[in-house]
Each structure stands twice: as structure tokens, then as C-alpha cells.
Enzyme design. Structure first.
Site, PDB file in Angstrom:
ATOM      1  CG  ASP A 120      -4.442   0.731   4.634  1.00  0.00           C
ATOM      2  OD1 ASP A 120      -4.743   1.890   4.977  1.00  0.00           O
ATOM      3  OD2 ASP A 120      -5.284  -0.159   4.418  1.00  0.00           O
ATOM      4  CE  LYS A 121       4.240  -1.017   9.301  1.00  0.00           C
ATOM      5  NZ  LYS A 121       3.983  -2.474   9.195  1.00  0.00           N
TER       6      LYS A 121
END
Length: 300
Positions: free
Chosen positions: A137-138
């Protein structure tokens, strides 16, 4: 004006994906599956999944999304390359960096940086994901493997699918876990209440996360987690499901209680067999500065 395809069910029976493949001869099976995943297919106005059964009289509407033009440009973004050879690279991704371009993140991604720093990248994934074998994830930091040719990509992807690669994470979670270790074996799918979230559900895909306690604080626990599967948001969903959501998680956690920009989750260790030499490769990186300082403050 929206570009729509309408299909009215007459005598067909069975799953909507199979019915659409049969009816829409001008479109490939993969394109129809992609539309279903993008939530642009409705039956009688309701967004549905691929396994929804059709009935006589149902009106299926596909709202075809406007094509998104993404120019993949190499960008001179600083990148920590932990290891590199002719077949692959291992990257320590910082928190806050998106892995590949999308409508909301057309540039400034890991892929843009890879195009600048590496000469070759695999082409097996679609055009906006060259070299990307798996994602984090970011706002998750840590290790990612990147394929520099298609042969290496196939090997690394197969190891992920066969569960022979090793992925260990460190996370700070809310609450005090009393037992030393545990396993969460709970299927994950797209939430019915919020299409941007994942959730534990009976009809989801199998998902297994192992965890062990590293350190306890008054209101938090530091844990190590090992993935058997790699579902979207798996660790975040599983830890919320058992009552210990990740600290700093804006989606699955409680209101912000610690400094930082996103969940305290770090992909610390990555292991796999080299696609050419078959040698066992293991890489490990320390937690980021903000994560480390937060732990120091909790110890005080």
C-alpha cells in the site's frame, strides 16, 4: 454522454460473467471480468459481482469508463535500491509512495522512479505496471521485488502464488495482545458497505496471516506478521478483524492517536529463490525513522 452497453436477459441462466461472455462476442472474457471488478456492471440498477445469477427480465447495464491516458515518464525520484542484478531489483519503498500510476496518481510513483533508475523492466503486467511483481500500500513502507525481464517475472510471481516466498512485516497495533503468537485464517473480499474497503466475508478469497508479539506497551503492541497469501489490505483487515487495528490506519483504525501519515506497517524482510541461479535470497531493512521514534517515545 456515457457509453453504455445494455443486455436484457431472456432465457439465459447462470452467472452474469458467463452470460456476458456468451452475449458480447465483440469483447474478450478478460475485458468483461475487468468491468465487473471495476464495479461498472449493474443488474436492475444494482452493482453486482461476477458470480451473481441472472434471471429472466434482468437488465444488465455496463457503463464503460472513459479511457485514461497515462504517460509513463521516467522521473528522477530518489530510490533506495537494496539489491540489483540482470534479472531483478529489490527496493525499499518509502511510506507515502504509490507503487504504480492510476487515475488518481498519474506520476510520482515507484514505476516512474524505476523507469529512471533501471534500464530494463519486465513487460508481463499491463502497460502501467512494468516490473511490478507484487504491491504494498501507498502508506506501507518496505521491501518489494522488481523483475527486470519476463523470465524473472514469471519465476517470482510463481513463488508468490505457490507461497514459497517469504514476506515478514512489522506493525504497531492498538491494544495489548496477551498471547505470544497467533494465526488469522479468514477470507477477504470487497466490502459490501464501502467499495473502497476490504472486509472478512464468507465468500471472500482465502487469506492467512501469522503474527507474533515483539514488544508490548501500555496501549499498543508491536508485532511481526508473516503473509501466506497476499490479499489487498490483508494485514490491515485481519488485525482489525481480531480487534487490534493498526496504529495510524486512516481506513481500518480508530481516530488518529499517534503522529505520522498512515499506518505503522513496514515490510521488513523479503525472501525468495533467484530466478536464474536458484540461490536463496533474503533481504532485511530497518523500520523508518518516524516508526523508530514513535517506539522510543512509547518506551518512555
Amino acid at each position: 454522454m456515457k457509453n453504455e452497453i445494455k443486455v436484457v436477459i431472456e432465457a439465459e441462466k447462470g452467472r452474469v460473467d458467463k452470460v456476458l461472455v456468451h452475449r458480447l462476442k465483440d469483447y474478450s472474457r478478460s475485458q468483461i471480468q475487468a468491468w465487473l471488478k471495476e464495479d461498472v456492471v449493474t443488474i436492475n440498477g444494482e452493482i453486482i459481482k461476477a458470480n451473481r445469477k441472472v434471471a429472466a427480465g434482468d437488465e444488465i447495464v455496463i457503463t464503460i469508463p472513459e479511457p485514461i491516458t497515462l504517460d509513463l515518464m521516467p522521473e528522477n525520484i530518489p530510490l533506495e535500491i537494496v539489491y540489483e542484478d540482470d534479472d531483478l531489483a529489490v527496493i525499499n519503498k518509502p511510506q507515502g509512495m504509490v507503487v504504480h500510476p492510476s487515475a488518481g496518481h498519474p506520476n510520482g510513483t515507484l514505476v516512474n522512479a524505476l523507469l529512471y533508475h533501471l534500464e530494463n523492466l519486465s513487460t508481463i503486467n499491463d502497460v502501467i505496471r512494468p516490473g511490478i511483481v507484487h504491491r504494498i500500500d501507498k502508506d506501507t513502507s518496505g521491501l518489494l521485488m522488481v523483475a527486470k525481464n519476463d523470465k524473472a517475472h514469471e519465476s517470482l510471481a510463481k513463488q508468490l502464488k505457490d507461497k514459497t516466498s517469504l514476506r515478514k512485516y512489522v506493525a504497531l497495533v492498538h491494544g495489548n495482545i496477551s498471547h505470544e503468537r497467533g494465526t488469522v485464517n479468514a477470507p477477504i473480499g470487497r466490502s459490501k458497505d464501502n467499495r473502497k474497503m476490504q472486509a472478512v466475508m464468507a465468500e471472500g478469497k482465502p487469506a492467512v496471516t501469522h503474527f507474533s508479539v515483539l514488544e508490548r506497551f501500555e496501549q499498543f503492541t508491536l508485532v511481526e506478521l508473516q503473509l501466506e497469501t497476499g490479499r489487498t489490505h490483508q494485514i490491515r483487515v485481519h488485525m482489525q478483524y481480531i480487534g487490534f487495528p493498526l496504529a495510524g490506519d486512516p481506513v481500518y483504525g480508530p481516530r488518529k492517536t499517534l503522529p505520522g501519515n498512515g499506518q505503522y506497517l513496514h515490510a521488513r524482510l523479503l525472501g525468495f529463490k533467484h530466478p536464474t541461479s536458484d540461490k536463496e535470497m533474503i533481504f532485511e531493512v530497518e523500520i523508518p525513522e518516524m516508526f523508530r521514534k514513535t517506539l522510543e517515545n512509547l518506551r518512555k
